[in-house]
Enzyme design. Structure first.
Site, mmCIF file in Angstrom:
data_model
loop_
_atom_site.group_PDB
_atom_site.id
_atom_site.type_symbol
_atom_site.label_atom_id
_atom_site.label_comp_id
_atom_site.label_asym_id
_atom_site.label_seq_id
_atom_site.Cartn_x
_atom_site.Cartn_y
_atom_site.Cartn_z
ATOM 1 N N ARG A 1 0.826 -1.202 0.000
ATOM 2 C CA ARG A 1 0.000 0.000 0.000
ATOM 3 C C ARG A 1 0.868 1.263 0.000
ATOM 4 N NH1 ARG A 1 -5.074 0.510 1.808
ATOM 5 N NH2 ARG A 1 -4.908 -1.562 2.729
ATOM 6 N N THR A 2 1.805 1.319 0.931
ATOM 7 C CA THR A 2 2.663 2.500 1.041
ATOM 8 C C THR A 2 3.568 2.629 -0.190
ATOM 9 O OG1 THR A 2 2.651 2.269 3.447
ATOM 10 C CG2 THR A 2 4.378 3.638 2.491
ATOM 11 N N LYS B 1 24.339 -10.619 2.685
ATOM 12 C CA LYS B 1 25.755 -10.971 2.844
ATOM 13 C C LYS B 1 26.419 -10.212 3.982
ATOM 14 C CE LYS B 1 26.367 -12.102 -2.060
ATOM 15 N NZ LYS B 1 26.584 -11.429 -3.347
ATOM 16 N N ARG C 1 11.566 1.914 3.755
ATOM 17 C CA ARG C 1 10.835 1.297 4.860
ATOM 18 C C ARG C 1 11.749 0.250 5.474
ATOM 19 N NH1 ARG C 1 5.203 1.179 5.689
ATOM 20 N NH2 ARG C 1 4.591 -0.231 7.360
ATOM 21 N N HIS D 1 6.323 6.961 11.094
ATOM 22 C CA HIS D 1 5.755 6.815 9.752
ATOM 23 C C HIS D 1 5.185 8.196 9.405
ATOM 24 C CE1 HIS D 1 4.120 5.222 6.203
ATOM 25 N NE2 HIS D 1 3.115 4.531 6.655
#
Lengths: 405, 405, 405
Positions: C151-152, C181, C202, C230
């Site tokens: 969604r974001t 890694k 994110r 957020h």
């Protein structure tokens, strides 16, 4: 190849008519079969457009935009008048790229490397100074990655988009429903080539890129095929040395770390053998020493090389210290050997302190602790610039494969 | 619907004023309510722009770009002068597409199929001859795939980008964090429709596309919903037959392989029933025979069909041999039945040798070994061209749903 | 900062020369160091272009397109003549955005919020009325998502593309081969910043966005970092209240549901404290009550708040009922507590019936059954409009970070 052009061709031995320059700003078809030197096998008509968008390449025609046309006119106009023929006429603006695909480092000779690096320099300017280049507008690149490699994928996709092109992404083609159902690579390529203009492929199997290129009617770039090749990495490494040191002939390079498994250092050693008076130092733990095939090849080409266990001494002599990561997965159960190997040659501020002022440290990334973080701030830490150079090399190759020199 | 236009409408029964052609190159609003035939329910004002970019569609207005405008003027101008009214006035350039969404093969009648195929032909030209079409510039397509299908996804995304549109990709919407948290499909659609202009959805549940379309205020295209429908595959199959054979009436088609589970062959049989004098041969192992519902439907429509166990004989008579893959997963534990079934009808050079010169072999892909690789080089092997036709059909549908005829 | 401009600067206390307006339609460099008020620290030369594409920002220069230039001329021309200095001169068109990165809600003061909301309103118009905005043409955004949030991600990517920008997507950067890694976040950022102009990240770890921003030489937007911040969600919530209710001072807001764990309601409470005469009601099951830190903060700012167990009573008084999802994963083994909590405060038609006519229901989505589906059709159900507002806020922030006010 006969010219399909109805306009009269202008001859190399006459001055280019003045009106030609003007015509360049309209749209016309001309032949330059006589313009270029006899070495050139190229005699396609050119389609020149002043539009911001390219006309789709006509069969047997080369597409040029206005900027290219201006450069073409200037360069070739002067050439005509002087009756001179450049040696590198094969790389002249408007010519087709010599390669149909980019599969392995061995495809590139020194002249081609030089010419590609010149284009890469142009790409640096395009990326830094202009907004929204449209060189590849209307072209579609498919990134077909059978194993994830986000760094490489983003680099190619950025390159394409910086030139105005578009991208179709497959981040996990191994689970490509069709591949999972047993479809051959060849069938997948025949489908994907219908949706795109160029394929950038990463695969887990050595030789996969060659098979893809043999099948595809559009260019294929190998973005790494398992333990095989990763030619754009090899090119960006050589390009970085030239950009940082200013030359390739006469340089001293120390290759450090895992020299047995790293395809990066193997390809780099191979390409450096094309230059004059190069000296290579191999610095690695015993368990991951450079293999004999490369040493023999270097010797056969007259390249001086030497193995050393003294990183400090090598670092003090070299123009380039090329560090690599010791890969844990190569050691299997023998984590003791891994731990011993990985801690042995660390590039830190001590190494920096002994390096020459003009020398640089390179690394193909990702790095763990084989270069300490406090080295990053030193201007000789070139590894992030090196990563960025990957963008320019990939921009150059995409441009060359899709629209030519 | 009343015209909201303040400019005087020109009447169908008068010649179009000459100045109209000129006006087309500026920007104006006009009504063509009287221009089109009485069958037309369409009387929206048209917004015509000479800009390379579209103006966003005004409420109650239809957007046309310059090229469309020219075609519109030419076609309709001539029509006006001749006082002729075409039967397919519903499909006239500038009209809205008849469908709001593409959910199932049953939505398409024969006239609509013909008109769509004409647009698909235009799309072939656009893809081959022009660079960077801008027909869908400014439009954003969301590919919402609840199960991966890279082939279908790339085909739609290529279609959108070939027309200048942009794409938002969700390759694995099943793990869409919100869906995983229990969000309904309807809520997801209400969110995604806020970010895009059209949704292309693949889902694992039959009927999901219909639910999405019922919710969305923007067009939805079904790119396959589980065992349900895959209408763009059905359309591209029929389009391929027309392109390859040159006609749809009077053709003989052999459907081979898994006829019980393949939604492809079921949809194709359904759509072929709309044409005249079609003969269908079903060639399949006993365990995966065509089901009665389709046979009954064909009979009810007067379509001749026949079951046969002799692939060679069928191949010698047919215009199209449509091969499909026997899907292992349908046989569960009975791998013996699977092995027996899958080896039974192989299209190889023997089959080719008996086929007519104009006939073709089709396959929805991916193929395993039900068509041998040595068939590929024969010009009658049409399956990769068929895959490419998927691009044109999807370009046509995207164009029709977003900007109309 | 000294102006690097060679053209004579025009002084704030003189009327802007008439010719300036004309010059705006060409390309020129000028200084507006004296034009803006003394509060302004900005004195970069401006590069103004009439082209549809931006010129890449020169070092020490601000890029303006024609529309911005017109607005700039009009506003500032008038300002100059009147010798007036607006308070919000910092937000004047052409100025650099005050923030280099968007990391947390605390970065925004009330004036900045107002100015951003004004830009978001412009973005609504752009998204609705124009096709193919080119404001961010030539810019490349990298979405670096270490945990999936479709969604974001789609919201940001749509925002970028609606403004003509391009996107590089990494949906699952946690398996980014390099991160897997052992590459540090800092090294990854140093690579990705070479391929793009702005990073939207994110991450699963609180504080990751701040670390990324500290490393990157390009702007970073935090799209959620674990239990941390957020900020774009917080901004879109406040923007939605202003758009729906028409004001922020004097409003009554009921925060309902999981107030202990929801970062959304915590950030919203924090931002609401910047406005006058705000009253906040906390309505939540006992196990997920609002924590004391926020209550104390509100008290310290003079914001009235109250806890209540009566959703009906609160709903009847509030302008905004902000419902949230009770997250099962917060309750561990205690599913009995979860079931009790989640069923306690449901927004349904009964709640609607008692709400004021102008009041709205908001929800950050996804919702399960804490708002019943039959509420959706009521015009006071604002949650899908709220999701859409996320697009406008993100368009505004991308525009501001990349090209300024």
């Amino acid at each position: 190849m006969a010219s399909t052009c109805s306009l009269p061709a202008f001859n190399l031995h006459q001055a280019m008519p003045t009106s030609k320059a003007t015509m360049c700003y309209g749209k016309f078809l001309c032949s330059y079969s006589n313009l270029v030197s006899k070495q050139s096998v190229q005699s396609k008509p050119i389609f020149i457009s002043t539009d911001s968008t390219y006309a789709r390449v006509l069969p047997n025609a080369i597409s040029m935009n206005r900027r290219e046309c201006e450069r073409f006119s200037l360069r070739n106009g002067l050439l005509c008048k002087a009756l001179e023929i450049e040696n590198n006429s094969l790389f002249r603006v408007g010519n087709k790229f010599q390669l149909d695909d980019v599969i392995e480092a061995q495809q590139f000779d020194r002249d081609t490397l030089s010419a590609i690096f010149e284009v890469a320099r142009d790409m640096e300017k395009i990326e830094k100074n202009s907004f929204g280049s449209q060189i590849l507008k209307g072209y579609l690149m498919a990134t077909l990655f059978y194993e994830p490699s986000t760094r490489t994928r983003l680099s190619f996709e950025s390159a394409m988009k910086r030139l105005g092109g578009e991208v179709l992404t497959t981040e996990n083609a191994r689970e490509f429903s069709s591949a999972a159902k047993g479809e051959t690579l060849e069938d997948t390529i025949r489908t994907v080539e219908g949706y795109s203009d160029i394929i950038v492929m990463r695969h887990f199997e050595s030789g996969a890129a060659r098979r893809a290129a043999a099948t595809a009617s559009i260019p294929v770039i190998n973005a790494g095929d398992g333990p095989g090749q990763h030619p754009t990495q090899a090119l960006l490494d050589v390009y970085t040395i030239e950009r940082e040191i200013g030359k390739l002939n006469g340089i001293k390079v120390g290759l450090v770390g895992d020299l047995a498994n790293g395809r990066t250092v193997r390809s780099l050693a191979y390409l450096l053998s094309k230059y004059l008076d190069v000296k290579i130092y191999f610095v690695s733990p015993d368990v991951v020493k450079m293999k004999d095939d490369i040493k023999d090849y270097l010797s056969s080409k007259g390249v001086a090389w030497e193995e050393s266990g003294d990183l400090m001494e090598v670092a003090s002599k070299c123009d380039v210290v090329y560090q690599t990561r010791i890969q844990r997965e190569r050691f299997g159960e023998r984590t003791d050997l891994y731990e011993e190997a990985r801690g042995k040659y660390i590039v830190d501020r001590n190494v920096l302190s002994i390096m020459q002022k003009h020398a640089v440290i390179m690394h193909p990334l990702p790095r763990l602790d084989e270069i300490t973080v406090d080295v990053d701030e030193d201007p000789r830490a070139a590894y992030f610039r090196q990563a960025k150079n990957g963008l320019y090399i990939r921009m150059a190759l995409l441009k060359l494969l899709l629209v030519g020199w």
